[in-house]
Design a protein around this motif. Structure first.
Motif, PDB file in Angstrom:
ATOM      1  N   ASN A 168     -56.161 -25.681 -46.918  1.00 36.89           N
ATOM      2  CA  ASN A 168     -54.720 -26.262 -46.730  1.00 36.89           C
ATOM      3  C   ASN A 168     -55.036 -27.918 -46.417  1.00 36.89           C
ATOM      4  OD1 ASN A 168     -56.251 -25.964 -44.455  1.00 36.89           O
ATOM      5  ND2 ASN A 168     -54.833 -24.753 -43.229  1.00 36.89           N
ATOM      6  N   LEU A 169     -56.023 -28.465 -47.252  1.00 38.77           N
ATOM      7  CA  LEU A 169     -56.331 -29.673 -47.269  1.00 38.77           C
ATOM      8  C   LEU A 169     -55.355 -30.667 -47.267  1.00 38.77           C
ATOM      9  CD1 LEU A 169     -59.346 -30.386 -46.885  1.00 38.77           C
ATOM     10  CD2 LEU A 169     -59.583 -30.817 -49.284  1.00 38.77           C
ATOM     11  N   ASN A 219     -52.364 -30.614 -46.608  1.00 42.70           N
ATOM     12  CA  ASN A 219     -51.497 -30.806 -45.531  1.00 42.70           C
ATOM     13  C   ASN A 219     -51.867 -31.757 -44.518  1.00 42.70           C
ATOM     14  OD1 ASN A 219     -50.120 -28.663 -46.813  1.00 42.70           O
ATOM     15  ND2 ASN A 219     -51.108 -27.096 -45.751  1.00 42.70           N
ATOM     16  N   LYS A 220     -53.033 -31.899 -44.492  1.00 42.91           N
ATOM     17  CA  LYS A 220     -53.643 -33.051 -43.612  1.00 42.91           C
ATOM     18  C   LYS A 220     -53.557 -34.595 -44.239  1.00 42.91           C
ATOM     19  CE  LYS A 220     -57.892 -31.785 -43.109  1.00 42.91           C
ATOM     20  NZ  LYS A 220     -58.956 -31.001 -42.931  1.00 42.91           N
ATOM     21  N   LYS A 221     -53.202 -35.369 -43.269  1.00 43.57           N
ATOM     22  CA  LYS A 221     -53.181 -36.717 -43.602  1.00 43.57           C
ATOM     23  C   LYS A 221     -54.686 -37.340 -43.202  1.00 43.57           C
ATOM     24  CE  LYS A 221     -49.061 -38.808 -44.927  1.00 43.57           C
ATOM     25  NZ  LYS A 221     -49.171 -38.202 -46.271  1.00 43.57           N
ATOM     26  N   VAL A 222     -55.156 -37.990 -44.256  1.00 46.57           N
ATOM     27  CA  VAL A 222     -56.598 -38.632 -44.010  1.00 46.57           C
ATOM     28  C   VAL A 222     -56.304 -40.135 -43.896  1.00 46.57           C
ATOM     29  CG1 VAL A 222     -57.988 -36.952 -44.877  1.00 46.57           C
ATOM     30  CG2 VAL A 222     -57.154 -38.586 -46.421  1.00 46.57           C
ATOM     31  N   ASN A 238     -51.713 -40.421 -49.639  1.00 39.27           N
ATOM     32  CA  ASN A 238     -52.827 -39.939 -49.084  1.00 39.27           C
ATOM     33  C   ASN A 238     -54.102 -40.448 -49.604  1.00 39.27           C
ATOM     34  OD1 ASN A 238     -53.926 -38.561 -46.953  1.00 39.27           O
ATOM     35  ND2 ASN A 238     -53.173 -36.497 -47.600  1.00 39.27           N
ATOM     36  N   ASN A 294     -65.014 -31.369 -47.586  1.00 41.44           N
ATOM     37  CA  ASN A 294     -63.622 -31.344 -48.271  1.00 41.44           C
ATOM     38  C   ASN A 294     -63.956 -31.350 -49.712  1.00 41.44           C
ATOM     39  OD1 ASN A 294     -62.436 -31.323 -46.058  1.00 41.44           O
ATOM     40  ND2 ASN A 294     -61.722 -33.561 -45.992  1.00 41.44           N
TER      41      ASN A 294
END
Ligand code: HEC
Length: 466
Positions: free
Chosen positions: A304-305, A307-310, A335, A387
């Protein structure tokens, strides 16, 4: 042979292909009587006006065409009904209202041609009945092809309740945490909706089995109960999904896509846990294996990488890597996931310089180090880039020892080990990379027995090796 089938009044078990072929022309043919008969009725009305009086002389042709075309529609429709794919009660009504249309329109033809006057609005009443019957027959036909809920499926609830349909179901929210999953509604029922209900619903009830609700599932089919709580082995439902695919009784039938191993396992487990109609999945004390199957079915095991904001990478780091010869690319518009590519560089990497890359741990998802003179020592650092989704370390002097460092890369989907020295450690490392989909091994030290072993452990993994 054909004649005997034709004369047979019921649904035959094995109608010949040619009849069904003709039968399938029915949906085309039915539109002719609809058109002719409605037109005839309209013309009958318009001839009340003086201007249209001359049409009176031709009206019997329209009734005649309506009558003949409905005869063809009936004939082809009858062939189609022989396939037995349709709800019997609806077929019965549809068939006989079609026959009624043929009779009524023939009568209209006759009295129009002979200019017979029926007493007391007789003809007007007859025409009214014909128009009504056209709509009614057509509606039944629609129900047969599309299911009886077709017409009102998307109607507002107020109209649905008028025709006796339940309120629209609010679709269940997508499960995001396994603990909130309902065992039947979120796990078991969606499997059946995807793979079984196309043949097992109210209108198409193959084997007299309706799998659209728990209550109907428990009613069983023509041979009685299909689910016997706490006894999967004795349940026909479970037996049929676990048979060899070539077996006559195998479900889903007709070569439709079978259930996955995980789905079969979960259904067996559910039956053996009393096949409850609802309740939290986690309350049934699933073991580790079942939990992982359930996660897989619900799509909760996927990375679910995204869905994350980096956060954006620091400029100094980018500059430092660029000056060493790395090409860096931003991979998404909104992103900061990055690709780093060293394969085109003329320079050589130093272990010290490579340390910098660890500062992109959050952002880096693709890394290409093809032919970059890296060694096992580098893999220790790459193993920390958790990641990573795509990793290419082909054509480098890498051995089993280095590969071991990669076993924590849980997001990795593609791993390129072309022309490296990896061999036996593959068997330890690869099964730990649970998301791996493609593995490139040509020119490595792997052999056929290693490849076969890997394939056995993960059937979905595509291995490129030749
Ligand atoms: C392509 C159509 C089709 C699909 C899809 C399908 N079935 Fe069937 N099913 C049939 C037919 C036809 C029969 C009746 C003939 C028979 O018993 O094999 C049947 C019969 C059954 C029966 C036996 C009922 C009884 O009491 O005799 C069970 C149980 C069953 N199906 C389960 C399933 C399950 C579970 C699925 C989904 C995994 C499924 N079916 C998907 C066509 C289908």
């Amino acid at each position: 042979m054909e004649l005997s089938i034709l004369l047979n009044t019921g649904v035959t078990d094995n109608p010949s292909d040619i009849l069904i072929f003709f039968g399938r022309i029915h949906p085309l043919v039915v539109h002719f009587p609809i058109g002719f008969l409605i037109l005839a009725a309209l013309v009958e009305i318009t001839t009340k006006w003086a201007k249209f009086q001359p049409l009176k002389n031709y009206i019997h042709y329209l009734w005649g065409l309506g009558s003949i075309s409905s005869l063809f529609a009936i004939l082809f429709g009858y062939f189609l009904s022989l396939s037995g794919d349709y709800n019997e009660n609806t077929v019965f009504l549809h068939k006989w209202s079609g026959v009624a249309l043929f009779l009524f329109s023939s009568i209209c033809y006759y009295i129009s041609k002979r200019q017979i006057k029926l007493p007391f609005y007789g003809k007007s009443i007859l025409i009214l009945i014909i128009v009504f019957t056209v709509f009614y027959t057509g509606h039944l036909g629609g129900n047969l092809t599309h299911g009886s809920t077709y017409l009102f499926e998307y109607a507002p609830n107020s109209i649905r309740s008028l025709v006796g349909m339940p309120k629209k179901e609010i679709p269940r929210k997508k499960v995001t945490v396994l603990d909130s999953a309902d065992v039947y509604l979120d796990l078991i029922s969606p499997i059946m909706n995807n793979r079984c209900v196309s043949c097992h619903n109210q209108d198409k009830k193959k084997g007299d089995l309706d799998l659209t609700s728990y209550a109907n599932l428990m009613k069983g089919g023509e041979n009685g109960d299909v689910v016997i709580p706490n006894d999967a082995e004795a349940s026909d439902f479970y037996r049929r999904i676990t048979l060899p695919e070539s077996h006559d009784d195998f479900m889903p039938s007709e070569g439709k896509k079978p259930l996955t191993k995980n789905e079969v396992l979960l259904i067996g487990w559910w039956i053996n846990n009393n096949a409850p109609s609802n309740g939290y999945f986690s309350q049934l004390n699933p073991d580790k294996e079942i939990i992982s199957k359930a996660k897989n079915i619900l799509g909760l095991d996927k990375n679910n990488l995204f869905n994350k904001k980096v956060s954006p990478p620091k400029k100094e780091i980018i500059d430092s890597l660029s000056s060493q010869g790395f090409i860096l690319n931003k991979l998404m518009k909104d992103n900061y996931y990055l690709e780093a590519n060293f394969s085109l560089s003329e320079k050589s990497i130093t272990p010290k310089g490579f340390e910098t890359i660890l500062q992109l741990k959050g952002q880096l998802i693709w890394l290409n180090l093809n032919h970059s003179n890296i060694t096992d020592e580098y893999l220790m650092k790459i193993g920390q880039l958790e990641n990573l989704i795509k990793l290419n370390v082909s054509r480098n002097n890498i051995s089993d020892k280095g590969l071991m460092h990669l076993s924590g890369l849980q997001n990795l989907e593609s791993l390129n080990l072309y022309e490296t020295n990896v061999s036996d450690s593959l068997l330890t490392v690869i099964p730990k990379l649970i998301n791996l989909k493609r593995l490139y091994l040509s020119g490595s030290k792997a052999n056929d027995s290693i490849i076969n072993e890997l394939k056995k452990k993960n059937e979905k993994l595509r291995i490129i090796f030749d």
